[in-house]
Structures are given as structure tokens and as C-alpha cells.
Scaffold this active site. Structure first.
Site, short mmCIF file in Angstrom:
data_model
loop_
_atom_site.label_atom_id
_atom_site.label_comp_id
_atom_site.label_asym_id
_atom_site.label_seq_id
_atom_site.Cartn_x
_atom_site.Cartn_y
_atom_site.Cartn_z
N THR A 197 21.39 -77.30 54.43
CA THR A 197 21.99 -77.93 55.61
C THR A 197 22.33 -79.39 55.36
O THR A 197 21.58 -80.12 54.70
CB THR A 197 21.02 -77.83 56.79
N GLY A 236 13.00 -79.15 55.19
CA GLY A 236 11.55 -79.05 55.36
C GLY A 236 10.81 -79.33 54.08
O GLY A 236 11.10 -78.72 53.04
N GLU A 476 18.27 -70.85 60.09
CA GLU A 476 18.63 -69.58 59.43
C GLU A 476 19.79 -68.90 60.15
O GLU A 476 19.90 -67.68 60.16
CB GLU A 476 17.42 -68.64 59.35
#
Length: 685
Positions: A197, A236, A476
Site C-alpha cells: 500500500t 504493519g 486486504e
């Protein structure tokens, strides 16, 4: 205006309330020894197990719902409950475990890593990347589900490391990558993250702007962030802990873009020092998941070895020649994304376990909390004995069972995947991820409200489950985008079948080869509860909507619109179709699950749940009335039967949520003796 009759319902209600107040405010002149305010008898907690009947075996139902690796789950449940790292606390004589949300963001992140270390030392992650076969993968799924029941931050952190970073190496890489990286990843000698992303691109992966070029003079790739919108975002693990990342980037060879590819890039040294030419910033505090260190990454002429290209789909030779056995760029891009399905699988199942926790808490509370009496001098009524409360919660229980079976099915086809099955897995996982996460958020909100003020307390879990799971509708794949992909896949099957003039095969669309189902003009209770009727009307809806969608897209194209814009203009029918496909698929899975159970009490209650699932879908989806699959009169029959099913499931409510198999310590104080948990003694303790 006529005067109000003294025998009217309003006057009866006023008289009754007056009598209640009179009992509480006694006239001291009638009894000199009494107090003007005399308390009534205090409420006493009574465990629902003392009064609720169990008419089927809870452990047998748990084997049906959890489906696999029950011993492994219970082993990890016990490990968590017994460790001080998981914040055990005594409330009302019971021990509960959940994260300490009074900690700062930095403390939550530190605790996440300590818990990972604790589980690593005890073999929890053994075989998560080096194990082979469906059994190893199912064990991994089961243990991640347990971890997510304790703390979604912990599950997401592990999911990024094992399923995204580790999964990318497994599925995008080849033997050289497996040998070098997988064992060290499983042992946490390196800490991985997954940089797909960007600030400017999320769901549209094709549009990402990070650029990687090949320098044939040195045999290296050079990674760059060309503009601010290309910074990697929401990564993350990147903010504090990750040492390596998978970078998704446009690959440029000799001035020609070859599309999106994946590369291994080291971003930190083992001691945590950020590597040269890399900048990392923290994404900051979030509404949930603050135990995950989401970060932003910029690359400036970062050089990596040629071998760091994950080359299962495509490679670059030492002299800079681009090589791929898949010549079509669209097919090559699809091959890159296919392995990412595991993320949608774990999110789908995680959403259902979150719904199970909230429903177990809300229903146990509703079986012990009373409010109002319905007759003078009568006892207060249990919340779950009110039809309105049953209507709020019991259809959600049935849906959660249906989706739980769907999650088990999704895991089973994923771990047994073949290249031929990739399309089915993509479509089903997209549909389930969107549907299950939406269902979870609705369930959490309903359970929060059903618990009244107690639902606001952090220790009662539901509020923080909402915060932590909110993002599941986004990461996702945005849910709305995923459902559009489902509809596009279905219309592609429809057009292909028409073009080939061959029967439908796959995605459960074989029913399209049969005669159109006929729905009885006048429905009865027995008809609407029959599997035959439920199957027929779900198939009718899907069949008709697929035909309507294809016709609407074709009409827009005939008017000069492009195929893609025709899809966009037909979004309303597309949304209805994706929902129809998902619910028909779940009904079929439910029927298959039910058929595998021997006759008896367990099968009987599954039949009730299946009917509740089917009928609540009929009631909630306006498509059935909008397109005429149900008449208003038949819709009223369905509505009435849902109410009857609520009353039939009410005596089984405790058994149904107990069958989820969630240890008491993973629930909350209001699920048990909430009076003792809130007593003055508990404050002093």
C-alpha cells in the site's frame, strides 16, 4: 374531544405505576417502625446454567463449528490464561485475560513483541513456514484464530510477519529464497513486513508508483520513491521492529515498464538501526490495533542484489533481459496477486470469531440481566425473554453459524488449492471477506447496545473489538471493491458459457443449467422452513440478477459506453448479485454441513439455525421484493416465521454460544456474575 375513560390502557398503566411507587414510598404513619424509604429485596445473580436446558451435546457442536485442531486450540488457550504476560485479572471470583488498553501505544507495541517471544519459546510457531501439507496449514490457522481471540493487534502483527512477508517468499519466491529466508523468518531471527500500500494507492495495486530499475553494470536493482504519494503507507511492523520488507514496485527494464513485481529489501540492521537511503516514519495513533507499529517508508536509490527479486512468475537475467513464461501482462499480474488470498482467508475467519465472542457475552448477559415486570408485583423479565431482544441477537447467532461453516469451507479449499482452483478461491474469499467483516461490525454494534451501559466498559471487550476490527472492511481489499470483483467474475462466467454454448461449471453456478425454479404462489410455515424452498428461492434470485446484470451492462455498451464504465453504471445490480452469490453459497455450505451430521438433537438444532439464516436473508434483502421473487403477502409469512424461530431458538441460546468453545477467561465479567464483579469488595480488591 371525548374524555379519557377510566378503564383505558393509559389509566391502567398510570394506576399500576402509582401502586409501584406507593410500595416504595410507604406512609410512616401506618407503621412507626418502618422507614419512609424501605429497600426492596436486592437482585441476586443466578447462573444461566442452573435454568437453561441443554438439549444437544455442546462438545459435539463445537467439533462441527471449530472444525479442526481442537486440542491445539485448547493447548494455546491454556498457555495464554496461565501467563502473566496476557494480563490475567480477577473480577467477581473469575480470571479474565485481555490486553491492557490503559497502556500507551508504545507500551502496547512492546507487549506485543514480548508475547510473540513467549509463544516463540514454547513452539507455537513451529512449522508455520517450514511445515508442509494441509495439516500444517490448518494448525497454523487454528492457532492464529486463538491468538486473535485474545488480541487482534497480536494476530495482525503475526499475520504480517508469517502470512504476508513469509507467504510472499513462499509463493512468489523460488528455492533460493526459501532456503535463505523461511527458516530464519519462522524463528524470528529476522522480522518481516509487507510494503504494498502507498499513500496514493491502496486497492488499485496496478497504480502503485514506487519504481525499481535494473543496473546491469552492477547486477543490482535500484528502488526509488519518486514522489510523496509513492511512500509506502500503513506498513504493519515497519515503524519499530521490521528488519526486512517485501516491496511491491513497478519494474522498469531498459525504459520499459514490466508492471508490478515484488522485491526483498532490508530496511534495518539487526540492532534496529535504519539502513542508509531509507526513511521511516510512524503512522501514529489509530482508533484500534495500537499494538501494531504501522509505518511509512521512503526509498532513495536503495540498491539490492538481483537475487532479491521474487522470481517465481518472472525474472531478470544478469545482462538485464526480462523473462517470464506468462506473456500476457494481465495474467502475469493476476499470478502475482493470487497467493495473497491467505490474508482474506484469515480476515474472514477472524471476523467470525470476533462475532462469536460478542454474541457469547451479550447472550450470557441477557440470560441473567432483568428489566421491568409485565404485571403488578411480578418479577422483572430476563432480557432474552423479550421478543425484541431475541430478534436483535438470535438471527445474528444463526448468521454467525452459517458464516463459521463458510469459513471452514474456505480454509479447506485454500489448503488444498491447485492452480485450477485459484479463481474459485479468489471469488469465494473476496465474497466472504466482505460479507463476514460487515456482519462482524453489525454484530458488535448490536451486542454493544444489547449490553446497555455495561457494553461501554473496556473490560467487557465489545467496544475494543469494534475498534480493532473496524479496519477489516478496508485492508486486504476494500469490501465494496471486492464485491464488485465477485460480480465481474460471475458475469465473465455467464458470457463465457453463452459464447461456448456449454453448460455452467464452477462457482456453484451449475444450477443455471437447470429449469428456472418456481416459487409457490402462497407460502406456508412448512414450505418456508424446507431446504427445497430455501435453495430454490436463493437460486432464483442469483439466476435472475446475473441475467439482469449481463443485460444492463450490454445495454450500456450498446449506447457507446466502455465495458469498464458499463460495469460502473450497473453497480446497483452488481451489488445485489454479489450478495445473492454469497448467501446462496453459504446456504449450500450450511446444507452440506447439516447433511454430514447424524439424525438427532444436533441435526435438529442445525435445521433451526439454517432456516433462521435463510429466512432472515429473505427478510433483510430488499431484492426479494424489488424483483418480485416474494410477494408482500409471502414476505409477511417469512417475517412471522422468523419470530417463531426466535422463540424456538431462545431455550437453546446458552447451548449455542457455549458451543463456540471460547474459554470463559476470554469473555468478560458481564458474561458471568456481573454483580460480584462490580461489588465494593471488587473495588477494594
Amino acid at each position: 374531544m371525548a374524555s379519557q375513560s377510566s378503564s383505558s390502557p393509559l389509566m391502567d398503566q398510570i394506576s399500576w405505576r402509582t401502586s409501584v411507587l406507593t410500595r416504595h414510598l410507604r406512609d410512616p404513619s401506618t407503621n412507626s417502625s418502618s422507614s419512609p424509604l424501605e429497600p426492596s429485596i436486592c437482585l441476586q445473580f443466578a447462573a444461566p446454567e442452573l435454568s437453561e436446558k441443554l438439549d444437544f451435546d455442546v462438545e459435539s457442536m463445537r467439533r462441527v463449528t471449530d472444525g479442526h485442531n481442537l486440542e491445539d486450540r485448547d493447548w494455546l488457550y491454556g498457555m495464554i490464561i496461565q501467563s502473566a504476560l496476557f494480563c490475567p485479572r480477577d473480577r467477581g471470583g473469575r480470571v479474565f485475560v485481555s490486553p491492557d488498553y490503559n497502556q500507551s501505544m508504545e507500551q502496547q507495541r512492546e507487549m506485543t513483541m514480548k508475547r510473540i517471544g513467549y509463544m516463540l519459546d514454547r513452539g507455537v510457531f513451529e512449522g508455520w513456514l517450514t511445515g508442509r501439507g494441509p495439516e500444517s496449514e490448518m494448525r497454523k490457522f487454528a492457532l492464529l484464530e486463538v491468538i486473535g481471540l485474545f488480541d487482534q493487534s497480536l494476530a495482525v502483527k503475526l499475520g504480517v510477519h508469517f502470512f504476508l512477508w513469509g507467504g510472499a517468499i513462499q509463493f512468489f519466491g523460488t528455492k533460493r529464497h526459501h532456503d535463505k529466508w523461511l527458516k530464519d523468518t519462522e524463528k524470528y531471527l529476522i522480522k518481516g513486513c509487507f510494503a504494498m500500500t502507498e499513500l496514493g494507492h491502496g486497492s488499485n495495486v496496478r497504480g502503485i508508483e514506487t519504481v525499481t530499475t535494473y543496473d546491469s553494470s552492477t547486477g543490482e536493482f535500484v528502488v526509488n520513491t519518486p514522489c510523496e504519494s509513492a511512500q509506502k503507507y500503513w506498513i504493519g511492523g515497519a515503524a519499530n521492529h521490521a528488519t526486512h520488507t517485501i516491496v511491491f514496485s513497478q519494474l522498469n527494464i531498459n525504459g520499459t515498464s514490466q508492471g508490478v513485481h515484488a522485491f526483498i529489501v532490508q530496511i534495518r540492521e539487526a540492532d534496529g538501526t535504519i539502513r542508509p537511503n531509507i526513511r521511516i516514519a510512524d503512522c501514529g495513533h489509530k482508533i484500534g490495533l495500537n499494538g501494531v507499529d504501522n509505518g511509512r517508508i521512503w526509498f532513495e536509490n536503495v540498491r539490492i542484489p538481483r537475487e532479491n527479486l521474487l522470481n517465481r512468475v518472472a525474472d531478470v537475467s544478469a545482462d538485464g533481459q526480462y523473462q517470464s513464461s506468462i506473456k500476457d501482462p494481465d495474467q502475469r499480474f493476476a499470478a502475482f496477486l493470487a497467493p495473497l488470498t491467505s490474508g482474506r482467508v484469515t480476515i474472514s475467519v477472524s471476523a467470525i470469531y470476533s462475532a462469536k465472542v460478542s454474541l457469547a457475552i451479550a447472550i450470557r448477559y441477557a440470560l441473567t440481566r432483568r428489566a421491568f415486570s409485565i404485571s403488578p408485583n411480578g418479577p422483572e423479565v430476563l432480557l432474552l425473554d423479550y421478543p425484541t431482544h431475541q430478534r436483535r441477537l438470535l438471527p445474528l447467532v444463526a448468521k454467525t453459524y452459517a458464516m463459521g461453516f463458510g469459513g471452514s469451507y474456505l480454509k479447506s479449499i485454500y489448503v488444498k488449492r491447485t492452480p485450477e482452483a485459484n479463481k474459485v478461491i479468489h471469488v469465494v474469499s473476496s465474497a466472504f471477506k466482505a460479507t463476514f467483516t460487515w456482519h462482524n461490525m453489525r454484530t458488535l454494534q448490536e451486542c454493544r447496545e444489547a449490553c446497555g451501559g455495561q457494553g461501554l466498559k473496556t473490560e467487557n471487550r465489545i467496544g475494543h473489538l469494534k475498534s480493532d476490527h473496524d479496519v477489516q472492511s478496508t485492508f486486504e481489499g476494500d469490501n465494496n471493491v471486492l464485491m464488485q470483483q465477485v460480480s465481474k467474475a460471475l458475469i465473465a462466467e455467464y458470457l463465457a458459457a453463452q459464447k461456448r454454448k456449454k453448460p455452467f461449471k464452477g462457482l456453484g453456478l451449475e444450477h443455471m443449467n437447470e429449469a428456472c425454479p418456481v416459487i409457490p404462489a402462497q407460502l406456508t410455515a412448512s414450505i418456508v422452513r424446507s431446504a427445497e424452498f430455501q435453495t430454490a428461492i436463493f437460486r432464483l434470485r442469483e439466476r435472475d440478477l446475473l441475467t439482469r446484470f449481463a443485460a444492463e451492462v450490454s445495454n450500456h455498451q450498446a449506447q457507446g459506453q466502455s465495458k469498464e464504465y458499463a460495469f460502473i453504471l450497473s453497480y446497483q445490480v452488481a451489488e445485489d448479485l454479489a450478495r445473492a452469490f454469497t448467501e446462496r453459497t453459504l446456504l449450500q455450505i450450511f446444507l452440506d454441513t447439516e447433511a454430514a451430521v447424524s439424525d438427532g438433537p444436533l441435526k435438529n438444532v442445525l435445521g433451526l439455525l439454517r432456516s433462521m439464516y435463510a429466512l432472515i436473508c429473505l427478510e433483510e434483502d430488499a431484492s426479494f421484493l424489488r424483483y418480485g421473487y416474494l410477494s408482500p403477502e409471502n414476505a409477511a409469512v417469512v417475517r412471522k416465521e422468523v419470530t417463531k424461530l426466535c422463540s424456538e431458538l431462545r431455550p437453546r441460546a446458552l447451548s449455542l454460544v457455549s458451543s463456540f468453545g471460547i474459554p470463559n477467561a476470554f469473555l468478560s465479567p458481564i458474561a458471568f456474575d456481573w454483580i460480584a464483579a462490580n461489588s465494593w469488595a471488587s473495588v477494594q480488591h
